[in-house]
Design an enzyme around this catalytic site. Structure first.
Site, PDB file in Angstrom:
ATOM      1  N   ASP A 100      74.672  23.618  67.469  1.00 21.69           N
ATOM      2  CA  ASP A 100      75.336  22.719  66.526  1.00 21.69           C
ATOM      3  C   ASP A 100      76.084  23.418  65.395  1.00 21.69           C
ATOM      4  OD1 ASP A 100      73.291  23.759  65.009  1.00 21.69           O
ATOM      5  OD2 ASP A 100      72.050  21.957  65.102  1.00 21.69           O
ATOM      6  N   GLU A 122      71.070  23.527  74.645  1.00 22.00           N
ATOM      7  CA  GLU A 122      70.390  22.830  73.544  1.00 22.00           C
ATOM      8  C   GLU A 122      71.161  21.547  73.187  1.00 22.00           C
ATOM      9  OE1 GLU A 122      68.193  25.071  70.271  1.00 22.00           O
ATOM     10  OE2 GLU A 122      69.475  23.781  69.043  1.00 22.00           O
ATOM     11  N   GLU A 136      75.954  19.903  60.954  1.00 19.92           N
ATOM     12  CA  GLU A 136      75.471  20.158  62.314  1.00 19.92           C
ATOM     13  C   GLU A 136      75.357  18.892  63.168  1.00 19.92           C
ATOM     14  OE1 GLU A 136      74.203  21.498  59.565  1.00 19.92           O
ATOM     15  OE2 GLU A 136      74.244  23.684  59.842  1.00 19.92           O
ATOM     16  N   HIS A 209      67.643  27.932  54.365  1.00 21.71           N
ATOM     17  CA  HIS A 209      69.067  28.295  54.319  1.00 21.71           C
ATOM     18  C   HIS A 209      70.017  27.113  54.501  1.00 21.71           C
ATOM     19  CE1 HIS A 209      68.507  27.874  58.646  1.00 21.71           C
ATOM     20  NE2 HIS A 209      69.807  27.710  58.715  1.00 21.71           N
ATOM     21  N   ARG A 211      72.525  24.028  54.262  1.00 23.32           N
ATOM     22  CA  ARG A 211      73.524  23.589  53.277  1.00 23.32           C
ATOM     23  C   ARG A 211      73.021  22.456  52.394  1.00 23.32           C
ATOM     24  NH1 ARG A 211      77.423  26.016  55.978  1.00 23.32           N
ATOM     25  NH2 ARG A 211      79.435  26.266  54.973  1.00 23.32           N
ATOM     26  N   HIS A 242      68.049  34.718  53.664  1.00 19.53           N
ATOM     27  CA  HIS A 242      69.291  34.591  54.443  1.00 19.53           C
ATOM     28  C   HIS A 242      70.419  35.275  53.655  1.00 19.53           C
ATOM     29  CE1 HIS A 242      72.635  32.620  56.522  1.00 19.53           C
ATOM     30  NE2 HIS A 242      71.790  32.116  57.406  1.00 19.53           N
TER      31      HIS A 242
HETATM   32  C1  UD1 Z   1      75.189  28.853  59.824  1.00 22.77           C
HETATM   33  C2  UD1 Z   1      75.282  27.488  60.522  1.00 22.77           C
HETATM   34  C3  UD1 Z   1      73.938  26.790  60.512  1.00 22.77           C
HETATM   35  C4  UD1 Z   1      72.844  27.692  61.054  1.00 22.77           C
HETATM   36  C5  UD1 Z   1      72.856  29.023  60.305  1.00 22.77           C
HETATM   37  C6  UD1 Z   1      71.860  29.956  60.951  1.00 22.77           C
HETATM   38  C7  UD1 Z   1      77.370  26.211  60.353  1.00 22.77           C
HETATM   39  C8  UD1 Z   1      78.147  25.224  59.574  1.00 22.77           C
HETATM   40  N1  UD1 Z   1      76.209  26.629  59.803  1.00 22.77           N
HETATM   41  O1  UD1 Z   1      74.927  28.618  58.442  1.00 22.77           O
HETATM   42  O2  UD1 Z   1      74.016  25.632  61.329  1.00 22.77           O
HETATM   43  O3  UD1 Z   1      71.601  27.058  60.880  1.00 22.77           O
HETATM   44  O4  UD1 Z   1      74.157  29.605  60.407  1.00 22.77           O
HETATM   45  O5  UD1 Z   1      71.515  30.999  60.111  1.00 22.77           O
HETATM   46  O6  UD1 Z   1      77.770  26.599  61.422  1.00 22.77           O
HETATM   47  N2  UD1 Z   1      76.441  36.043  55.791  1.00 22.77           N
HETATM   48  C9  UD1 Z   1      76.527  37.416  55.801  1.00 22.77           C
HETATM   49  N3  UD1 Z   1      76.115  38.086  56.939  1.00 22.77           N
HETATM   50  C10 UD1 Z   1      75.629  37.464  58.041  1.00 22.77           C
HETATM   51  C11 UD1 Z   1      75.518  36.052  57.996  1.00 22.77           C
HETATM   52  C12 UD1 Z   1      75.938  35.359  56.878  1.00 22.77           C
HETATM   53  O7  UD1 Z   1      76.952  38.041  54.854  1.00 22.77           O
HETATM   54  O8  UD1 Z   1      75.277  38.129  59.015  1.00 22.77           O
HETATM   55  C13 UD1 Z   1      76.907  35.317  54.594  1.00 22.77           C
HETATM   56  C14 UD1 Z   1      78.448  35.369  54.453  1.00 22.77           C
HETATM   57  O9  UD1 Z   1      78.773  35.413  53.106  1.00 22.77           O
HETATM   58  C15 UD1 Z   1      78.877  34.035  55.081  1.00 22.77           C
HETATM   59  C16 UD1 Z   1      77.752  33.140  54.584  1.00 22.77           C
HETATM   60  O10 UD1 Z   1      76.568  33.929  54.694  1.00 22.77           O
HETATM   61  O11 UD1 Z   1      80.159  33.623  54.689  1.00 22.77           O
HETATM   62  C17 UD1 Z   1      77.621  31.818  55.263  1.00 22.77           C
HETATM   63  O12 UD1 Z   1      77.623  31.912  56.665  1.00 22.77           O
HETATM   64  P1  UD1 Z   1      77.898  30.557  57.545  1.00 22.77           P
HETATM   65  O13 UD1 Z   1      77.753  30.910  58.999  1.00 22.77           O
HETATM   66  O14 UD1 Z   1      79.130  29.889  57.129  1.00 22.77           O
HETATM   67  O15 UD1 Z   1      76.729  29.606  57.089  1.00 22.77           O
HETATM   68  P2  UD1 Z   1      75.179  29.700  57.306  1.00 22.77           P
HETATM   69  O16 UD1 Z   1      74.559  29.143  56.083  1.00 22.77           O
HETATM   70  O17 UD1 Z   1      74.816  31.051  57.756  1.00 22.77           O
HETATM   71  N1  UDP Z   2      64.860  34.734  62.313  1.00 20.69           N
HETATM   72  C1  UDP Z   2      64.937  36.132  62.316  1.00 20.69           C
HETATM   73  N2  UDP Z   2      64.807  36.795  61.125  1.00 20.69           N
HETATM   74  C2  UDP Z   2      64.629  36.163  59.937  1.00 20.69           C
HETATM   75  C3  UDP Z   2      64.576  34.746  59.946  1.00 20.69           C
HETATM   76  C4  UDP Z   2      64.707  34.066  61.140  1.00 20.69           C
HETATM   77  O1  UDP Z   2      65.093  36.749  63.370  1.00 20.69           O
HETATM   78  O2  UDP Z   2      64.519  36.841  58.908  1.00 20.69           O
HETATM   79  C5  UDP Z   2      65.032  34.017  63.598  1.00 20.69           C
HETATM   80  C6  UDP Z   2      64.008  32.955  63.905  1.00 20.69           C
HETATM   81  O3  UDP Z   2      62.925  33.479  64.627  1.00 20.69           O
HETATM   82  C7  UDP Z   2      64.804  31.952  64.745  1.00 20.69           C
HETATM   83  C8  UDP Z   2      66.202  32.094  64.213  1.00 20.69           C
HETATM   84  O4  UDP Z   2      66.261  33.311  63.501  1.00 20.69           O
HETATM   85  O5  UDP Z   2      64.825  32.294  66.113  1.00 20.69           O
HETATM   86  C9  UDP Z   2      66.505  30.934  63.314  1.00 20.69           C
HETATM   87  O6  UDP Z   2      67.670  31.189  62.610  1.00 20.69           O
HETATM   88  P1  UDP Z   2      68.057  30.346  61.334  1.00 20.69           P
HETATM   89  O7  UDP Z   2      66.818  29.836  60.678  1.00 20.69           O
HETATM   90  O8  UDP Z   2      68.975  31.207  60.545  1.00 20.69           O
HETATM   91  O9  UDP Z   2      68.938  29.167  61.940  1.00 20.69           O
HETATM   92  P2  UDP Z   2      68.590  27.723  62.548  1.00 20.69           P
HETATM   93  O10 UDP Z   2      67.621  27.888  63.663  1.00 20.69           O
HETATM   94  O11 UDP Z   2      68.092  26.877  61.432  1.00 20.69           O
HETATM   95  O12 UDP Z   2      69.939  27.229  63.009  1.00 20.69           O
END
Ligand code: UD1
Ligand code: UDP
Length: 372
Positions: A100, A122, A136, A209, A211, A242
């Site tokens: 999602d 999924e 999502e 984490h 939104r 995160h």
């Molecule tokens: C995204 C997904 C969310 C999912 C989450 C898993 C969307 C809208 N959101 O949210 O559904 O649950 O990922 O973790 O698709 N960043 C880094 N390095 C990384 C990852 C993130 O620096 O490896 C920082 C960056 O500044 C980036 C920000 O996090 O711009 C947000 O990342 P984004 O993928 O937009 O949103 P998430 O909150 O990670």
């Molecule tokens: N996870 C990880 N390291 C962390 C936190 C989470 O490997 O420090 C793994 C966790 O086991 C799960 C996945 O990341 O499989 C979940 O990711 P996240 O919570 O970012 O996203 P969501 O599942 O809510 O989309």
């Protein structure tokens, strides 16, 4: 179809998608009927790369799209434009997306515009509330609407799609997260010494984490942790933060330097699984963690008011607590003090599959293309 092989492109971009798609990449690659392409949007960068490394998956296309503190509009435009180029060049027979995220929603739309068949891994998760989780829930609806094959983790997920009027292409497979978890538990070891856990204390693992929890809700969660630490001298809290700055900027000022609270960097998947296993209670708003923890027998309190994963609630291993400070403090305290309630939650059953979801998905794809 090229060289008489079915060309399958798997598109993913965030940590959880990678954890749940890499086992499928590996499984499909073992089958000679398929030519498998891995396309990563890199919506996440560091958190994606650590999973690719673990599963030894090298992307064929890395779109490298992540920007610091990115927004939904720009990211969506880039995914649409960049996936179009790859789809037009490679002409896959089937595109698989997961879950999602923005990567999933927009890549599926892009494949639909390119008139390519789509499979949703999924599929069928719903809260039926367009604002929770945002965005999502709407990504799920978009992906299922354009999909030809929907791989649902549970009966409930299949029913959710059927209710929307879709009749064909719906299959129950379990969730590939259990395939990933079993692979890690059976094959990998990690050392957690660097966290300096005190073995005399009970560990509470926290992740948040989402939104819709940014700002006040996340502040409430942090203040609840502070109060719990003061109230219960026998606990320690570990929070792998995160990388999203919206999370870090709220959490750090409240919880940094609080006794028995360890704010750490995101953990690689293997140590994280290890830490989940060692934890007494998990507090989370994560989707994936809600699926993994019941399989490990660790009680989960979900920091949200609703969930698209009601199965574990019904089985008893997961409980919704929301983001109200008092509610979090009371529920955690109850689990810490009431052994009977704790035992009941930790004896939960995993409703998300038998670890063979990838195998079932492979078979469904073979049947879909009339291959043995
Ligand atoms: C995204 C997904 C969310 C999912 C989450 C898993 C969307 C809208 N959101 O949210 O559904 O649950 O990922 O973790 O698709 N960043 C880094 N390095 C990384 C990852 C993130 O620096 O490896 C920082 C960056 O500044 C980036 C920000 O996090 O711009 C947000 O990342 P984004 O993928 O937009 O949103 P998430 O909150 O990670
Ligand atoms: N996870 C990880 N390291 C962390 C936190 C989470 O490997 O420090 C793994 C966790 O086991 C799960 C996945 O990341 O499989 C979940 O990711 P996240 O919570 O970012 O996203 P969501 O599942 O809510 O989309």
């Amino acid at each position: 179809m090229s060289n008489n092989k079915i060309k399958i492109a798997l598109v993913f971009g965030t940590r959880p998608e990678a954890i749940k798609m890499c086992p499928l990449v590996k499984k499909l690659k073992e089958n000679n009927n398929f030519e498998v392409l891995t396309i990563v949007t890199a919506q996440h960068r560091q958190m994606l790369d650590s999973v690719l490394e673990l599963f030894e998956v090298t992307p064929d296309y890395d779109l490298n799209l992540m920007k610091p503190n990115q927004n939904l509009w720009d990211l969506s435009c880039e995914i649409l434009t960049e996936t179009r180029k790859v789809f037009e060049k490679e002409k896959p027979d089937l595109v698989l997306v997961h879950g999602d995220t923005t990567t999933a929603g927009i890549s599926a739309l892009s494949a639909f515009y390119s008139r390519i068949k789509i499979g949703h891994v999924e599929a069928g998760l719903r809260t039926f509330d367009k604002d929770y989780p945002f965005p999502e829930e709407i990504n799920r609806v978009i992906v299922d609407s354009v999909s030809d094959l929907m791989f649902c983790p549970t009966d409930r997920a299949c029913e959710n799609i059927e209710k929307s009027g879709i009749k064909k292409g719906i299959y129950k497979t379990g969730n590939t997260v259990i395939d990933a978890l079993l692979y890690v538990v059976e094959n990998k070891k990690a050392n957690l010494d660097f966290i300096n856990l005190n073995s005399d204390l009970k560990t509470i693992l926290l992740t948040s984490h989402r939104r819709e929890n940014f700002g006040k809700p996340l502040e409430n969660i942090c203040y609840a942790i502070k109060e719990l630490i003061e109230k219960h001298k026998d606990i320690q809290v570990v929070y792998p933060l995160h990388l999203n700055p919206n999370v870090r900027n709220t959490v750090k000022p409240i919880l940094e330097n609080v006794e028995r609270v360890k704010l750490i960097e995101p953990l690689d998947y293997v140590p994280f699984c290890n830490l989940m296993k060692k934890s007494h209670i998990i507090l989370t708003d994560s989707g994936g963690v809600q699926e993994e923890a019941p399989a490990l027998g660790v009680p989960v309190l979900v920091l949200r008011d609703e969930t698209e994963r009601p199965e574990a609630l019904e089985y008893g291993g997961v409980c919704l607590v929301g983001t109200n400070k008092e509610k979090i403090v009371n529920k955690v305290s109850e689990l810490l003090l009431n052994e009977e309630k704790y035992e009941k939650m930790s004896k939960a059953v995993n409703p998300y599959g038998d670890g063979k979801a990838c195998q079932y998905i492979e078979k469904i794809i073979l049947d879909y293309f009339d291959l043995k």
